[in-house]
Scaffold this active site. Sequence first.
Site, PDB file in Angstrom:
ATOM      1  N   ASP A   1      -0.067   5.084   0.664  1.00 37.18           N
ATOM      2  CA  ASP A   1      -0.227   6.125   1.676  1.00 37.18           C
ATOM      3  C   ASP A   1      -0.378   5.523   3.071  1.00 37.18           C
ATOM      4  O   ASP A   1      -1.308   4.762   3.336  1.00 37.18           O
ATOM      5  CB  ASP A   1      -1.437   6.992   1.344  1.00 37.18           C
ATOM      6  CG  ASP A   1      -1.283   7.682  -0.004  1.00 37.18           C
ATOM      7  OD1 ASP A   1      -0.308   8.427  -0.167  1.00 37.18           O
ATOM      8  OD2 ASP A   1      -2.119   7.446  -0.888  1.00 37.18           O
TER       9      ASP A   1
ATOM     10  N   ASP B   1       0.848  -1.184   0.000  1.00 36.64           N
ATOM     11  CA  ASP B   1       0.000   0.000   0.000  1.00 36.64           C
ATOM     12  C   ASP B   1       0.891   1.243   0.000  1.00 36.64           C
ATOM     13  O   ASP B   1       1.989   1.225   0.559  1.00 36.64           O
ATOM     14  CB  ASP B   1      -0.887  -0.023   1.252  1.00 36.64           C
ATOM     15  CG  ASP B   1      -1.640   1.270   1.443  1.00 36.64           C
ATOM     16  OD1 ASP B   1      -2.448   1.619   0.565  1.00 36.64           O
ATOM     17  OD2 ASP B   1      -1.408   1.936   2.472  1.00 36.64           O
TER      18      ASP B   1
END
Length: 203
Positions: free
Chosen positions: A10, A8
């Site tokens: 952010d 992932d």
Amino acid sequence: MRKAIFIDKDGTLVRNVPWNVDPEYIQLEPYAGEALRLLQNGGYVLVVVTNQGGVAKGYFPESALSAVIRKVDALLAEQGVQLDGFFYCPHDLEGVVSGYAITCSCRKPAPGMMIRAAEELHISLEGSWMLGDILNDVEAGNRSGCRSILVDNGNETEWDLSPLRKPEFIAGNMLEAAEYIINCSGKNRSYGAHISDTDQRFY
């Protein structure tokens, strides 16, 4: 078939600055470079999978993501790390931009980005891992057939639990997650077996 680490963006790979596409504000999370270098040296391909619903919401155009990808690549290159893929979902059903405000199969917790990456990059999902800072990432990884690790840095606040949202391991940071993966190499799958018995969130 290759094995991958799906990451992932952010809050996991880079600091979470909401809706940011300005390269000047993009910084790696602590230990991210060291962790990905360890995994890269361990034979894993590295693939970012990120929801970018700001496109659908009209906060920034899809074209703005090109500069974001270049900055992430540059920051990782400084750490001796090279990404093998960068996949993003620009959709959000609650958005306002025509063509993007739709239900899709790629927005996490759906597994579409991992499935697409596996097809395009010849990745074995069963031999791969998903790293994320919220349970939507965990669910996306589990639904794709990966093993999933939650990097518990405080970004998950809702703790909406189900069997699909149960990580195999909870790490305090990216390096701890990477070390766990390397130590697990070649071992049998054992979902949930390494969550502390004292962590009542998963019971």
